[in-house]
Design an enzyme around this catalytic site. Structure first.
Site, PDB file in Angstrom:
ATOM      1  N   GLU A 140      12.946   3.157   0.913  1.00 26.51           N
ATOM      2  CA  GLU A 140      12.231   3.599   2.110  1.00 26.51           C
ATOM      3  C   GLU A 140      13.067   3.428   3.386  1.00 26.51           C
ATOM      4  O   GLU A 140      12.527   3.316   4.475  1.00 26.51           O
ATOM      5  CB  GLU A 140      10.915   2.811   2.230  1.00 26.51           C
ATOM      6  CG  GLU A 140      10.025   2.893   1.012  1.00 26.51           C
ATOM      7  CD  GLU A 140       9.512   4.297   0.722  1.00 26.51           C
ATOM      8  OE1 GLU A 140       9.264   5.060   1.678  1.00 26.51           O
ATOM      9  OE2 GLU A 140       9.376   4.634  -0.466  1.00 26.51           O
ATOM     10  N   PHE A 167       0.847  -1.190   0.000  1.00 28.40           N
ATOM     11  CA  PHE A 167       0.000   0.000   0.000  1.00 28.40           C
ATOM     12  C   PHE A 167       0.882   1.239   0.000  1.00 28.40           C
ATOM     13  O   PHE A 167       1.761   1.397   0.843  1.00 28.40           O
ATOM     14  CB  PHE A 167      -0.920   0.026   1.222  1.00 28.40           C
ATOM     15  CG  PHE A 167      -1.803   1.243   1.263  1.00 28.40           C
ATOM     16  CD1 PHE A 167      -2.909   1.333   0.434  1.00 28.40           C
ATOM     17  CD2 PHE A 167      -1.517   2.306   2.099  1.00 28.40           C
ATOM     18  CE1 PHE A 167      -3.726   2.455   0.446  1.00 28.40           C
ATOM     19  CE2 PHE A 167      -2.326   3.432   2.130  1.00 28.40           C
ATOM     20  CZ  PHE A 167      -3.430   3.509   1.300  1.00 28.40           C
ATOM     21  N   GLY A 168       0.646   2.133  -0.973  1.00 28.93           N
ATOM     22  CA  GLY A 168       1.366   3.390  -1.059  1.00 28.93           C
ATOM     23  C   GLY A 168       0.449   4.557  -0.765  1.00 28.93           C
ATOM     24  O   GLY A 168      -0.662   4.628  -1.292  1.00 28.93           O
TER      25      GLY A 168
END
Length: 188
Positions: A99, A24-25
């Site tokens: 990230e 999920f972004g």
């Protein structure tokens, strides 16, 4: 927690026997998919809100002058719209580096725009990471974003691209759109 979380993330989820994983972004992953994916679908998660409370020492700022990027904070009753990607587990080798600045992978239930559900992973920078900047008045955050630049470009571009991507999704986000208005009011 150290700034570089890439090695820590490798220990957080076991992908053995899996050909794909949902991701999920909610920030740059909505508009900058620099990785191969098998499927891409609008989705949302519940109980989380986007906030420009995370420092970026490696993409939208520098170690001396970090930019401000998104993380998620718990907000019961809130729905956070974004983009879900079904990816091969090997893609996390790239994503864990992308990230790495304080983000950890967490499992989350996702709801797709068509009403379907899947479990996915999401990167969240928690308050205990070394790059966490925390809350500030929106005018201050907008000025900070306006003046920051890093190897991935101007911090302002991150905010402006995100606001555009959220509009394309038909998503409302008071925090993002409020910062966008304040940023655009500043001299170029």
């Amino acid at each position: 927690m150290t700034l570089d979380t890439s090695e820590l993330n490798k220990t957080r989820h076991d992908f053995n026997g899996r050909d794909s994983v949902w991701l999920f972004g909610y920030g740059s992953l909505i508009f900058k998919a620099d990785f191969p994916f098998l499927e891409r679908r609008p989705a949302s998660i519940e109980g989380w809100a986007r906030r420009f409370w995370q420092g970026s020492h490696d993409h939208r700022g520098t170690p001396e002058r970090p930019g401000r990027v998104l993380t998620l904070v718990e907000r019961p009753g809130t729905v956070c719209a974004g983009m879900a990607y079904r990816v091969a587990p090997s893609v996390f080798e790239h994503l864990d580096v992308r990230e790495k600045n304080g983000y950890l992978r967490f499992a989350t239930p996702m709801t797709f725009a068509d009403g379907g559900h899947e479990e996915g992973l999401v990167y969240i920078a928690t308050e205990d990471n070394a790059a966490f900047l925390g809350p500030a008045p929106e005018d201050e955050i907008a000025r900070h974003i306006h003046g920051s630049h890093g190897p991935s470009g101007a911090n302002r571009d991150y905010l402006l691209h995100l606001a555009e991507a959220l509009r394309e999704l038909g998503a409302e986000d008071e925090h993002v759109f409020g910062l966008e208005r304040r940023l655009l009011a500043l001299a170029p």
